[in-house]
Write a protein that holds these residues in place. Structure first.
Motif, PDB file in Angstrom:
ATOM      1  N   HIS A 180      -6.780 -31.471 -25.675  1.00  0.00           N
ATOM      2  CA  HIS A 180      -5.586 -30.704 -26.012  1.00  0.00           C
ATOM      3  C   HIS A 180      -5.072 -30.973 -27.418  1.00  0.00           C
ATOM      4  N   GLY A 181      -5.794 -31.757 -28.201  1.00  0.00           N
ATOM      5  CA  GLY A 181      -5.434 -31.996 -29.593  1.00  0.00           C
ATOM      6  C   GLY A 181      -4.408 -33.103 -29.776  1.00  0.00           C
ATOM      7  N   THR A 182      -4.325 -33.565 -31.028  1.00  0.00           N
ATOM      8  CA  THR A 182      -3.367 -34.605 -31.382  1.00  0.00           C
ATOM      9  C   THR A 182      -1.962 -34.133 -31.051  1.00  0.00           C
ATOM     10  N   ASP A 183      -1.221 -34.973 -30.369  1.00  0.00           N
ATOM     11  CA  ASP A 183       0.151 -34.662 -29.933  1.00  0.00           C
ATOM     12  C   ASP A 183       0.220 -33.408 -29.064  1.00  0.00           C
ATOM     13  N   GLY A 184      -0.886 -33.041 -28.413  1.00  0.00           N
ATOM     14  CA  GLY A 184      -0.883 -31.896 -27.505  1.00  0.00           C
ATOM     15  C   GLY A 184      -0.953 -30.556 -28.190  1.00  0.00           C
ATOM     16  N   THR A 223      -5.856 -26.086 -31.584  1.00  0.00           N
ATOM     17  CA  THR A 223      -6.002 -25.195 -32.736  1.00  0.00           C
ATOM     18  C   THR A 223      -5.765 -23.750 -32.296  1.00  0.00           C
ATOM     19  N   ASP A 224      -5.371 -22.929 -33.229  1.00  0.00           N
ATOM     20  CA  ASP A 224      -5.139 -21.516 -32.943  1.00  0.00           C
ATOM     21  C   ASP A 224      -6.393 -20.873 -32.369  1.00  0.00           C
ATOM     22  N   GLY A 225      -6.232 -20.067 -31.335  1.00  0.00           N
ATOM     23  CA  GLY A 225      -7.338 -19.360 -30.728  1.00  0.00           C
ATOM     24  C   GLY A 225      -8.122 -20.175 -29.706  1.00  0.00           C
ATOM     25  N   SER A 226      -7.704 -21.402 -29.452  1.00  0.00           N
ATOM     26  CA  SER A 226      -8.403 -22.259 -28.491  1.00  0.00           C
ATOM     27  C   SER A 226      -8.174 -21.758 -27.063  1.00  0.00           C
ATOM     28  N   ALA A 227      -9.208 -21.879 -26.236  1.00  0.00           N
ATOM     29  CA  ALA A 227      -9.072 -21.522 -24.819  1.00  0.00           C
ATOM     30  C   ALA A 227      -8.288 -22.589 -24.062  1.00  0.00           C
ATOM     31  N   ILE A 228      -8.171 -23.768 -24.654  1.00  0.00           N
ATOM     32  CA  ILE A 228      -7.424 -24.868 -24.040  1.00  0.00           C
ATOM     33  C   ILE A 228      -5.974 -24.759 -24.492  1.00  0.00           C
TER      34      ILE A 228
END
Length: 105
Positions: free
Chosen positions: A41-45, A48-53
């Motif tokens: 889910h990336g740094t600090d939640g 990135t734009d367009g991610s399915a997550i």
């Protein structure tokens, strides 16, 4: 009398310092717990734009708890979340949801 005032002041300072250190430790623990989500889910939640997550940052607490429980009991299908969610206690899920709900987007 002067010694008593100094002793009281020293005790008050020690108590305040101890409370601050305990709060810092609790915050560090919570941030560490939330960091377990960063791999997907990336740094600090923040994904990135367009991610399915989905991004977790700013997600409503009640919604996140509901989704985590659905992953945990198997009622919501997933690739890995059903396995990961089983590793968290209900208290940990509540803490993570509180953290991300309170984090600004």
């Amino acid at each position: 009398m002067n010694t008593r005032i100094r002793l009281a002041a020293a005790l008050l300072i020690a108590a305040a310092t101890s409370a601050t250190m305990a709060q810092d430790a609790a915050n560090l623990h919570l941030r560490g717990l939330a960091a377990t989500c960063a791999n997907c889910h990336g740094t600090d939640g923040r994904t990135t734009d367009g991610s399915a997550i989905p991004s977790l940052v700013g997600m409503p607490k009640s919604y996140m708890i509901m989704q985590m429980k659905a992953f945990k009991d198997g009622s919501r299908p997933a690739t890995v979340m059903h396995q990961l969610s089983k590793g968290f206690t209900d208290q940990q899920i509540d803490s993570i949801a509180t953290y991300f709900a309170a984090t600004k987007r």
